[in-house]
Motif scaffolding. Structure first.
Motif, short mmCIF file in Angstrom:
data_model
loop_
_atom_site.label_atom_id
_atom_site.label_comp_id
_atom_site.label_asym_id
_atom_site.label_seq_id
_atom_site.Cartn_x
_atom_site.Cartn_y
_atom_site.Cartn_z
N PHE A 117 59.78 104.94 39.44
CA PHE A 117 58.91 105.18 38.28
C PHE A 117 58.57 103.86 37.59
O PHE A 117 57.41 103.58 37.29
CB PHE A 117 59.62 106.12 37.30
N LEU A 177 54.90 101.97 37.27
CA LEU A 177 54.17 101.70 36.02
C LEU A 177 53.92 100.21 35.82
O LEU A 177 52.91 99.82 35.23
CB LEU A 177 54.91 102.32 34.82
N GLY A 237 50.35 99.03 34.71
CA GLY A 237 50.50 99.32 33.28
C GLY A 237 50.50 100.81 32.98
O GLY A 237 50.84 101.23 31.89
N ARG A 238 50.09 101.60 33.99
CA ARG A 238 50.10 103.06 33.78
C ARG A 238 50.67 103.75 35.02
O ARG A 238 50.56 103.23 36.12
CB ARG A 238 48.67 103.58 33.54
N GLU A 293 50.49 109.19 39.03
CA GLU A 293 51.32 110.36 39.34
C GLU A 293 51.32 110.71 40.83
O GLU A 293 52.33 111.14 41.37
CB GLU A 293 50.85 111.58 38.53
N HIS A 314 43.92 105.04 37.87
CA HIS A 314 43.89 104.51 36.50
C HIS A 314 44.70 103.22 36.40
O HIS A 314 45.74 103.08 37.02
CB HIS A 314 44.48 105.53 35.55
N CYS A 343 45.50 99.54 33.54
CA CYS A 343 45.16 98.74 32.36
C CYS A 343 44.31 97.55 32.78
O CYS A 343 44.51 96.99 33.86
CB CYS A 343 46.43 98.24 31.69
N ASP A 350 44.38 94.65 31.32
CA ASP A 350 45.24 93.47 31.30
C ASP A 350 46.56 93.72 32.02
O ASP A 350 47.63 93.46 31.48
CB ASP A 350 45.49 93.02 29.85
N GLY A 400 48.67 90.56 32.25
CA GLY A 400 49.35 90.22 30.99
C GLY A 400 50.58 91.09 30.79
O GLY A 400 51.62 90.62 30.32
N MET A 405 54.39 89.89 30.39
CA MET A 405 55.12 90.31 29.19
C MET A 405 56.47 90.92 29.57
O MET A 405 57.51 90.59 28.97
CB MET A 405 54.26 91.32 28.43
N CYS A 425 49.91 108.56 30.00
CA CYS A 425 49.50 108.62 31.41
C CYS A 425 49.15 110.03 31.88
O CYS A 425 48.18 110.24 32.61
CB CYS A 425 50.60 108.07 32.30
N SER A 426 49.95 111.03 31.47
CA SER A 426 49.73 112.38 32.00
C SER A 426 48.44 113.00 31.46
O SER A 426 47.96 113.99 31.99
CB SER A 426 50.92 113.28 31.68
N GLN A 434 45.52 111.45 31.31
CA GLN A 434 44.30 110.84 31.85
C GLN A 434 43.54 111.86 32.72
O GLN A 434 44.10 112.86 33.15
CB GLN A 434 44.66 109.62 32.70
N ASP A 460 42.92 99.96 26.07
CA ASP A 460 43.82 99.40 27.10
C ASP A 460 45.31 99.72 26.89
O ASP A 460 46.17 98.93 27.28
CB ASP A 460 43.62 97.88 27.24
N TRP A 461 45.59 100.88 26.29
CA TRP A 461 46.99 101.29 26.10
C TRP A 461 47.72 101.35 27.45
O TRP A 461 47.10 101.52 28.49
CB TRP A 461 47.06 102.67 25.42
N ASN A 462 49.06 101.20 27.39
CA ASN A 462 49.86 101.26 28.61
C ASN A 462 50.94 102.35 28.53
O ASN A 462 51.15 102.96 27.48
CB ASN A 462 50.52 99.91 28.91
N CYS A 463 51.62 102.56 29.65
CA CYS A 463 52.70 103.55 29.75
C CYS A 463 53.84 103.20 28.80
O CYS A 463 54.12 102.03 28.56
CB CYS A 463 53.21 103.60 31.19
N GLY A 474 56.99 104.02 29.30
CA GLY A 474 58.28 103.92 29.99
C GLY A 474 58.94 105.27 30.20
O GLY A 474 59.84 105.41 31.02
N ALA A 475 58.50 106.26 29.42
CA ALA A 475 58.96 107.65 29.53
C ALA A 475 60.49 107.76 29.53
O ALA A 475 61.19 106.84 29.15
CB ALA A 475 58.36 108.32 30.75
N ARG A 513 61.31 97.66 27.65
CA ARG A 513 60.77 98.93 27.14
C ARG A 513 60.21 98.76 25.72
O ARG A 513 59.17 99.31 25.38
CB ARG A 513 61.86 100.02 27.14
N ALA A 566 58.99 96.05 24.56
CA ALA A 566 57.74 95.28 24.69
C ALA A 566 56.58 96.18 25.10
O ALA A 566 55.47 96.09 24.55
CB ALA A 566 57.93 94.15 25.70
N LEU A 567 56.84 97.08 26.06
CA LEU A 567 55.79 98.01 26.50
C LEU A 567 55.23 98.80 25.32
O LEU A 567 54.01 98.92 25.14
CB LEU A 567 56.35 99.01 27.51
N ARG A 570 53.41 96.76 22.67
CA ARG A 570 52.04 96.39 23.05
C ARG A 570 51.05 97.45 22.54
O ARG A 570 50.00 97.10 21.99
CB ARG A 570 51.92 96.22 24.56
N ALA A 611 51.01 88.64 26.64
CA ALA A 611 49.85 89.53 26.78
C ALA A 611 48.84 89.25 25.67
O ALA A 611 47.94 90.07 25.41
CB ALA A 611 50.31 90.99 26.75
#
Lengths: 207, 298
Positions: free
Chosen positions: A123, A127, A131-132, A135, A180, A182, A184, A187, A191, B12-13, B15, B43-46, B48-49, B61, B63-64, B67, B116
């Protein structure tokens, strides 16, 4: 990785509680446990655990390092947070169990092939790439984690569920080619690498 | 009425083409009716769930999640961050609180964020969509938009875990939260009483420990049946997916005949507000509720 483990043993000698306090997320709470057992009775997978959180905390204080780090207990956490809200001494039990799982994984002491350990890594790797979470790729990676033949069997077993998700537009076969992400993503990778580097330095890991 | 603006974190789920894409469909009309303006965080990211900890560790986590908070702070200043997904909300709120409490973690997180091109000052509040509905709109406000009460529909409100713990909704108990039942009644349906309201569905372990998780799911669905429910309704994307998808697996293994529709509260609200099947994302369900479809088609 076993090198990391040897270094940790040399550094902390027999003081496993101190090792947990310094290196495990929220590990400094462990000594606050009064052994009431409410966490053990609150866990939805309680009957499946090799050791309950209550036992794990006492084992840490008793210096049972190998038994704790090799336990499958932390990997049975569903992150339901029942233990955290019920603990009369307000220990962040869920976080400690997650932290112990992460630490045992870093030292490569966690059980090999433990299913939740395997998917947790899949997982995260999934990600970090874009960045995403993708699934479709995550599901396929899970099916094929035990090899190709088992992967085909797993995929066939879940075929009808998978197809109904595709039909409901909740699983997109086209995600296999890209999907899908990101903008960036580079970046984000930098990070995360930097965050890991800082954490390793702080906790005394040598790379 | 002036629109209320929020920095929206879909997750993410949610989208297009992902497992909860019909959730996002279903909140469109609901938000319109309630004057809620959701502005997607660029530009949001996951987050980490729930299982990101295994490989991720703490600071990566943080940092994610930082962001996303930093992107909201920079691009949508003054707006609360809102997510419809309990795992996204939990991770983001936990991050915001930890960074607020620990200045060393805040400093370290900002060093990572710099890679970033971002920084986070700490001025964003992370909220769940349900909090917005209850605290900013209110039950009376939600009820005022109902044009098609869902009369005669018996529903088991399934709160699950992460909408409820460790943070939960202010003023509600962890063991028996009442807000989802109230929301069900607000749209004219009947909330049945059953004993699995806050039971865990297995979460991410539905993948790694299928037998154990499916036992949880079976208990939840059977209890809903035993108490006369025709449908389960939840605020959680993972609860929805697990409890709906695995019923057919449980049937295959145990010869049961479970076929309980599992919907989002927002699907109920959209239908009650006069939306059609498509607007309510009903085509995204695998197990359909004919009654809800009939009301939507009226």
């Amino acid at each position: 990785m076993s090198n990391q483990n040897q270094q940790a043993v040399a550094r902390y000698h027999n003081n496993f509680l101190r090792e947990v306090e310094e290196r495990v997320e929220d590990g400094d709470w462990v000594k606050m446990c009064m052994q009431c057992g409410v966490c053990a009775g609150s866990c939805p997978l309680g009957s499946a655990w090799e050791h309950t959180p209550q036992k794990i905390f006492m084992m840490i204080r008793a210096g049972k390092r190998d038994e704790v780090l090799k336990s499958d207990a932390m990997w049975m956490c569903t992150s339901c947070y029942n233990c955290i809200v019920r603990c009369p001494r307000k220990l962040p039990i869920t976080h400690i169990m997650h932290g112990l799982a992460n630490y045992a994984h870093r030292l490569d002491m966690a059980p090999k092939g433990q299913p939740t350990r395997v998917i947790a890594k899949l997982f995260w790797d999934n990600l970090v790439k874009t960045g995403r979470v993708n699934e479709l790729k995550f599901s396929l990676a899970m099916y094929f984690k035990d090899g190709f033949v088992q992967g085909i069997k797993n995929a066939m077993a879940m075929q009808s569920a998978g197809l109904s998700l595709v039909k409901a537009k909740r699983l997109n076969p086209m995600e296999i080619i890209g999907g899908h992400k990101c903008k960036d993503s580079s970046g984000i990778k930098k990070m995360i690498a930097r965050a890991r580097e800082i954490e390793d330095r702080k906790k005394g890991f040598t790379s | 009425m002036a629109k209320k603006n929020y920095a929206f974190y879909p997750g993410c789920s949610s989208q297009k083409g992902a497992s909860a894409s019909n959730f996002v469909t279903s909140i469109g009309m609901m938000c319109d009716k309630l004057d809620i303006q959701l502005n997607e965080i660029p530009d949001w990211n996951c987050c980490g769930a729930s299982i990101g900890y295994g490989e991720g560790g703490e600071l990566p986590r943080l940092a994610l999640n930082a962001r996303n908070l930093a992107l909201a702070e920079k691009n949508l200043p003054g707006q609360d961050l809102v997510s419809g997904c309990p795992a996204c909300w939990l991770s983001t709120r936990e991050t915001a609180e930890r960074l607020h409490q620990h200045s060393d973690l805040m400093a370290e997180t900002n060093v990572a964020l710099k890679e970033a091109g971002l920084s986070f000052k700490g001025g964003v509040k992370a909220r769940h969509m349900v909090e917005v509905l209850i605290e900013d709109v209110g039950f009376a406000g939600m009820k005022a938009q109902v044009v098609k009460p869902l009369e005669g529909l018996k529903i088991a409100g399934y709160v699950g875990c992460q909408t409820n713990r460790p943070f939960g909704i202010a003023g509600e108990s962890f063991e028996n939260p009442m807000y989802l039942d109230k929301m069900i009644e607000t749209v004219g349906a009947e909330a049945v009483s059953y004993d699995q309201k806050v039971t865990c569905c297995g979460g991410a372990l539905a993948f790694s420990e299928p037998e154990k998780s499916q036992k949880q799911i079976r208990d939840i669905v059977e209890s809903a049946y035993d108490n006369g429910a025709e449908m389960i309704v939840t605020p959680c994307q993972l609860c929805q997916a697990n409890v709906e998808i695995y019923q057919s697996e449980i049937n295959k293994k145990h010869g049961t005949k479970l076929a309980m529709p599992v919907m989002y509260y927002s699907q109920l609200m959209t239908v009650a507000y006069g939306g059609n099947s498509k607007q309510a994302g009903l085509d995204g369900n695998i197990i359909h509720s004919q009654k809800l479809r009939d009301i939507a088609a009226k």
